[in-house]
Design a protein around this motif. Structure first.
Motif, PDB file in Angstrom:
ATOM      1  N   GLY A 155      -2.602   0.621   7.456  1.00 10.35           N
ATOM      2  CA  GLY A 155      -3.552   0.917   8.525  1.00 10.35           C
ATOM      3  C   GLY A 155      -2.864   1.416   9.777  1.00 10.35           C
ATOM      4  N   GLY A 159      -3.888   4.854   9.141  1.00 10.50           N
ATOM      5  CA  GLY A 159      -5.289   4.580   9.422  1.00 10.50           C
ATOM      6  C   GLY A 159      -5.957   5.555  10.387  1.00 10.50           C
ATOM      7  N   THR A 172      -9.264  -0.093   8.667  1.00  8.98           N
ATOM      8  CA  THR A 172      -9.498   1.297   8.266  1.00  8.98           C
ATOM      9  C   THR A 172      -9.589   1.421   6.750  1.00  8.98           C
ATOM     10  N   GLY A 175      -6.130   1.641   5.368  1.00  7.49           N
ATOM     11  CA  GLY A 175      -5.515   0.322   5.302  1.00  7.49           C
ATOM     12  C   GLY A 175      -5.994  -0.454   4.090  1.00  7.49           C
TER      13      GLY A 175
END
Length: 263
Positions: A155, A159, A172, A175
């Motif tokens: 992330g 991300g 995210t 992620g």
């Protein structure tokens, strides 16, 4: 950060030690963790654990938590589920007895919280006491921790697209995918040396189930905290928050993999 690392090392070492020991020390640890987690949830709702409704919530949770060989209902001629349903009726009756000082919403919260915590830790104990319980629990822990670590680093590095900003703004999609990928890689290495399932297909499905439901469990607790406007569930673990903050993924994973037939 220093405090977080020290707490993580000490708590992690103690936790793994008691998992390896199993039996009564492990069971007592699970009871203690579940009790603290339930207390944290009640506090989010501003229900005192020492109030009648809070005590009922604890009773509900312990009823679902304790292993079958620790609790007997023969003296009242009821099964565990029947006793739980009877207590729900009693809890709902409190809304009348207290003239709605204890509301239907409060009753619903207490019931849901007790199921969430009680069954989560119950199936953690259930899995540990299986014939291959130790290797299975270590496998689950590795998958959950790998998912968390992979999601964090992927992330931060890649991300861009938010996973669910209304619930957890920092998570995210990249992620989440990174967490699942790392879980598959590390889980595959583990099962190469410590086979858990006879089938490779079953192993992959299990790894995906644990990684994905673990992330969902993390979001569920984030939704709780956002709804009740709290940053951490508690301060039991300095630098890490409360018990729920550390076990949110695990207690969500365990009932699901049981229902999916992996346990």
């Amino acid at each position: 950060m220093k405090q977080r690392v020290i707490t993580g090392i000490i708590a992690g070492a103690g936790f793994i030690t008691l998992i390896v020991l199993g039996n009564i020390p492990f069971t007592l640890l699970m009871i203690a963790l579940a009790t603290i987690a339930m207390w944290e949830l009640l506090r989010m709702k501003q229900i005192s654990a020492f109030s009648l409704s809070g005590a009922m919530g604890m009773l509900f949770m312990w009823l679902l938590l304790l292993p079958e060989n620790y609790i007997s209902f023969e003296w009242i001629h009821l099964e565990r589920l029947e006793t739980f349903l009877l207590l729900i009726v009693v809890l709902l009756a409190l809304t009348v007895i207290t003239k709605n000082a204890f509301t239907f919403d409060d009753a619903g919260f207490v019931i849901l919280a007790s199921v969430y915590v009680g069954l989560g830790f119950h199936y953690f104990m259930y899995a540990r006491f299986l014939d291959n319980g130790l290797s299975l629990i270590i496998f689950i822990l590795i998958l959950v921790w790998a998912t968390d670590s992979g999601a964090y680093f992927a992330g931060r590095r890649f991300g861009k697209r938010k996973l669910w900003p209304e619930i957890s703004p920092k998570k995210t999609i990249e992620g989440s995918l990174g967490g699942t990928l790392l879980a598959l890689i590390i889980g595959s290495v583990y099962t190469f040396f410590v086979p858990v399932f006879a089938s490779w297909v079953m192993t992959v499905l299990f790894m995906l189930a644990v990684s994905l439901t673990g992330q969902l469990g993390d979001l569920v607790e984030s939704a709780f905290k956002r709804h009740y406007a709290v940053k951490d569930s508690g301060q039991v673990l300095p630098g890490h928050g409360g018990i729920l903050d550390r076990f949110d993924s695990l207690i969500f994973v365990m009932p699901i993999i049981y229902l999916l037939g992996f346990l």
